[in-house]
Design an enzyme around this catalytic site. Structure first.
Site, PDB file in Angstrom:
ATOM      1  N   ARG A 216      -4.279  -5.790  14.233  1.00 56.53           N
ATOM      2  CA  ARG A 216      -3.189  -5.917  15.198  1.00 56.53           C
ATOM      3  C   ARG A 216      -3.001  -7.383  15.591  1.00 56.53           C
ATOM      4  NH1 ARG A 216      -2.142  -2.084  13.300  1.00 56.53           N
ATOM      5  NH2 ARG A 216      -1.637  -0.022  14.067  1.00 56.53           N
TER       6      ARG A 216
ATOM      7  N   ASP B  71      -3.446   4.323  -1.881  1.00 59.45           N
ATOM      8  CA  ASP B  71      -4.397   4.731  -0.830  1.00 59.45           C
ATOM      9  C   ASP B  71      -4.308   6.245  -0.610  1.00 59.45           C
ATOM     10  OD1 ASP B  71      -6.001   4.778   1.504  1.00 59.45           O
ATOM     11  OD2 ASP B  71      -4.332   4.196   2.793  1.00 59.45           O
ATOM     12  N   LEU B  72      -4.938   7.001  -1.523  1.00 64.25           N
ATOM     13  CA  LEU B  72      -4.867   8.461  -1.395  1.00 64.25           C
ATOM     14  C   LEU B  72      -6.212   9.048  -0.968  1.00 64.25           C
ATOM     15  CD1 LEU B  72      -2.452   9.198  -4.385  1.00 64.25           C
ATOM     16  CD2 LEU B  72      -1.906   9.001  -1.957  1.00 64.25           C
ATOM     17  N   LYS B  73      -7.195   8.204  -0.753  1.00 64.81           N
ATOM     18  CA  LYS B  73      -8.478   8.590  -0.149  1.00 64.81           C
ATOM     19  C   LYS B  73      -9.007   9.925  -0.662  1.00 64.81           C
ATOM     20  CE  LYS B  73      -7.468   6.400   4.337  1.00 64.81           C
ATOM     21  NZ  LYS B  73      -6.014   6.130   4.204  1.00 64.81           N
TER      22      LYS B  73
ATOM     23  N   GLN C 291      -4.906   3.712  16.248  1.00 62.30           N
ATOM     24  CA  GLN C 291      -6.135   3.085  15.771  1.00 62.30           C
ATOM     25  C   GLN C 291      -7.107   2.924  16.941  1.00 62.30           C
ATOM     26  OE1 GLN C 291      -6.675   2.768  12.745  1.00 62.30           O
ATOM     27  NE2 GLN C 291      -4.930   2.004  11.576  1.00 62.30           N
TER      28      GLN C 291
ATOM     29  N   LYS D 186       0.849  -1.193   0.000  1.00 65.87           N
ATOM     30  CA  LYS D 186       0.000   0.000   0.000  1.00 65.87           C
ATOM     31  C   LYS D 186       0.885   1.243   0.000  1.00 65.87           C
ATOM     32  CE  LYS D 186      -2.481   1.552   3.646  1.00 65.87           C
ATOM     33  NZ  LYS D 186      -2.261   3.008   3.671  1.00 65.87           N
TER      34      LYS D 186
ATOM     35  N   THR E 244     -12.845  16.835  -9.925  1.00 70.15           N
ATOM     36  CA  THR E 244     -11.457  16.707  -9.473  1.00 70.15           C
ATOM     37  C   THR E 244     -11.150  15.264  -9.087  1.00 70.15           C
ATOM     38  OG1 THR E 244     -11.530  18.971  -8.698  1.00 70.15           O
ATOM     39  CG2 THR E 244      -9.801  17.592  -7.769  1.00 70.15           C
TER      40      THR E 244
ATOM     41  N   GLY F  67       0.246  -2.276   8.825  1.00 65.98           N
ATOM     42  CA  GLY F  67       1.395  -1.378   8.708  1.00 65.98           C
ATOM     43  C   GLY F  67       2.402  -1.637   9.806  1.00 65.98           C
ATOM     44  N   ARG F  68       2.333  -0.797  10.841  1.00 65.37           N
ATOM     45  CA  ARG F  68       3.359  -0.814  11.887  1.00 65.37           C
ATOM     46  C   ARG F  68       3.653  -2.162  12.542  1.00 65.37           C
ATOM     47  NH1 ARG F  68       0.631   4.511  14.188  1.00 65.37           N
ATOM     48  NH2 ARG F  68      -1.088   3.369  13.194  1.00 65.37           N
TER      49      ARG F  68
ATOM     50  N   ASP G 246     -13.156  15.191  -2.742  1.00 64.89           N
ATOM     51  CA  ASP G 246     -13.153  16.530  -3.345  1.00 64.89           C
ATOM     52  C   ASP G 246     -14.386  16.626  -4.249  1.00 64.89           C
ATOM     53  OD1 ASP G 246     -12.269  19.029  -4.471  1.00 64.89           O
ATOM     54  OD2 ASP G 246     -10.184  18.422  -4.124  1.00 64.89           O
ATOM     55  N   ILE G 247     -14.493  17.670  -5.042  1.00 63.05           N
ATOM     56  CA  ILE G 247     -15.641  17.763  -5.950  1.00 63.05           C
ATOM     57  C   ILE G 247     -15.529  16.670  -7.027  1.00 63.05           C
ATOM     58  CG2 ILE G 247     -16.063  20.217  -5.504  1.00 63.05           C
ATOM     59  CD1 ILE G 247     -14.621  20.804  -8.178  1.00 63.05           C
ATOM     60  N   PRO G 248     -16.682  16.224  -7.573  1.00 65.70           N
ATOM     61  CA  PRO G 248     -16.667  15.070  -8.484  1.00 65.70           C
ATOM     62  C   PRO G 248     -15.661  15.173  -9.631  1.00 65.70           C
ATOM     63  CG  PRO G 248     -18.927  15.624  -7.908  1.00 65.70           C
ATOM     64  CD  PRO G 248     -18.059  16.699  -7.297  1.00 65.70           C
TER      65      PRO G 248
ATOM     66  N   THR H 253     -10.664   4.007  10.653  1.00 69.92           N
ATOM     67  CA  THR H 253     -10.541   3.106  11.805  1.00 69.92           C
ATOM     68  C   THR H 253      -9.952   3.813  13.031  1.00 69.92           C
ATOM     69  OG1 THR H 253      -8.592   2.312  10.635  1.00 69.92           O
ATOM     70  CG2 THR H 253     -10.493   0.866  10.666  1.00 69.92           C
TER      71      THR H 253
HETATM   72  O1  C5P Z   1       0.279   0.980  10.919  1.00 73.66           O
HETATM   73  P1  C5P Z   1      -1.158   0.567  10.740  1.00 73.66           P
HETATM   74  O2  C5P Z   1      -1.328  -0.940  10.659  1.00 73.66           O
HETATM   75  O3  C5P Z   1      -2.084   1.228  11.740  1.00 73.66           O
HETATM   76  O4  C5P Z   1      -1.530   1.139   9.299  1.00 73.66           O
HETATM   77  C1  C5P Z   1      -2.830   1.107   8.792  1.00 73.66           C
HETATM   78  C2  C5P Z   1      -2.829   1.708   7.416  1.00 73.66           C
HETATM   79  O5  C5P Z   1      -4.145   1.659   6.903  1.00 73.66           O
HETATM   80  C3  C5P Z   1      -2.380   3.165   7.375  1.00 73.66           C
HETATM   81  O6  C5P Z   1      -1.600   3.306   6.207  1.00 73.66           O
HETATM   82  C4  C5P Z   1      -3.652   3.957   7.261  1.00 73.66           C
HETATM   83  O7  C5P Z   1      -3.504   5.099   6.463  1.00 73.66           O
HETATM   84  C5  C5P Z   1      -4.582   2.966   6.541  1.00 73.66           C
HETATM   85  N1  C5P Z   1      -6.012   3.131   6.795  1.00 73.66           N
HETATM   86  C6  C5P Z   1      -6.581   3.083   8.062  1.00 73.66           C
HETATM   87  N2  C5P Z   1      -7.937   3.267   8.234  1.00 73.66           N
HETATM   88  C7  C5P Z   1      -8.727   3.480   7.171  1.00 73.66           C
HETATM   89  C8  C5P Z   1      -8.164   3.525   5.883  1.00 73.66           C
HETATM   90  C9  C5P Z   1      -6.797   3.321   5.739  1.00 73.66           C
HETATM   91  O8  C5P Z   1      -5.872   2.862   9.035  1.00 73.66           O
HETATM   92  N3  C5P Z   1     -10.029   3.593   7.336  1.00 73.66           N
END
Ligand code: C5P
Length: 246
Positions: free
Chosen positions: A190, A65-67, A202, A38, A74, A222-223, A70-72, A129
């Protein structure tokens, strides 16, 4: 997009790094044992489309994952450009952008792709989340995260979006409301083996087993993997957990 049955294909590892160099050196360590990578706003803001190109060159698919929210018009332009980047299999927008924005995004994700060719899937973020009921109230969102996420998922589906990003707590209800073919991607995962119950920022977390059992197609971690002392072992532990849960 083809769904290979191997449990690793359900694991998306979030490359939240501030340089492409560190993202790539990390990604290379685990590329053969995980599914997609991602690329989110942190890495993209630091390294731009080059990050997508170089991560895609590793051969794992990319979840960009740039979420967009914005307006439609764009958002449509941004989704079109995202879908054209090499290796991108998932792109996303915020469902809170509303139906006109979601429909524009859904059209744009197929627009640049030749007939019959594979296109990236478009997914919509329901409720982040990191948000709980209190943070939802702060921004004027009523109801529980569960009710809101299900309603937003139904709206996204109605607008032609392929799936959603939602927490594990909402996955089961979304699966029930939106059917089997609707993609569910769950972050906030986790694993017990790799970080205990450490939540970071989170608010709504769950284990990979709970995510798969709740109906998630993909889990984003991620982490717990990127910050692990042994990232390969951490990633493998998640894949093993997915294999048992499936
Ligand atoms: O490090 P961690 O496991 O918390 O990373 C979760 C990843 O998922 C992050 O990159 C975060 O931007 C992404 N994310 C999220 N919740 C969302 C959408 C994406 O945590 N609703």
């Amino acid at each position: 997009m083809t769904f290979d049955a191997h449990p690793r294909s359900s694991l998306i590892v979030a490359l939240d790094f501030d340089s492409l160099k560190s993202a790539l050196s990390f990604a290379k360590q685990v590329a053969d044992i995980v599914g997609m990578f991602k690329v989110g706003s942190q890495l993209f803001s630091n390294a731009g489309p080059e990050a997508v190109r170089q991560v895609a060159a590793l051969g794992n698919g990319v979840f960009l994952d740039l979420k967009y929210h914005d307006i439609p018009n764009t958002v449509a332009g941004a989704v079109l450009a995202s879908a054209a980047m090499p290796g991108v299999q998932l792109v996303n927008v915020h469902a809170l952008g509303g139906s006109a924005m979601l429909k524009a995004a859904a059209q744009a994700v197929s627009a640049g792709v030749p007939m019959g060719a594979d296109r990236p899937r478009l997914i919509a973020v329901t409720v982040l989340t990191s948000m709980d009921q209190k943070t939802m109230r702060e921004v004027g969102m009523t109801g529980s995260p569960l009710t809101r996420a299900v309603k937003l998922a139904q709206l996204a589906k109605k607008c032609g979006v392929d799936g959603v990003v939602a927490s594990v707590q909402e996955a089961k209800a979304i699966r029930k409301a939106c059917g089997r073919d609707f993609l569910i991607v769950t972050p906030g995962v986790r694993p017990l083996e790799t970080g205990g119950e450490k939540k970071d920022d989170q608010a709504r977390t769950a284990t990979p087993t709970q995510a798969i059992q709740a109906g998630a197609d993909y889990i984003v971690v991620g982490r717990p993997i990127t910050a692990a002392s042994d990232p390969r072992a951490a990633a493998q532990a998640v894949v093993d957990e997915i294999a048992v849960a499936k």
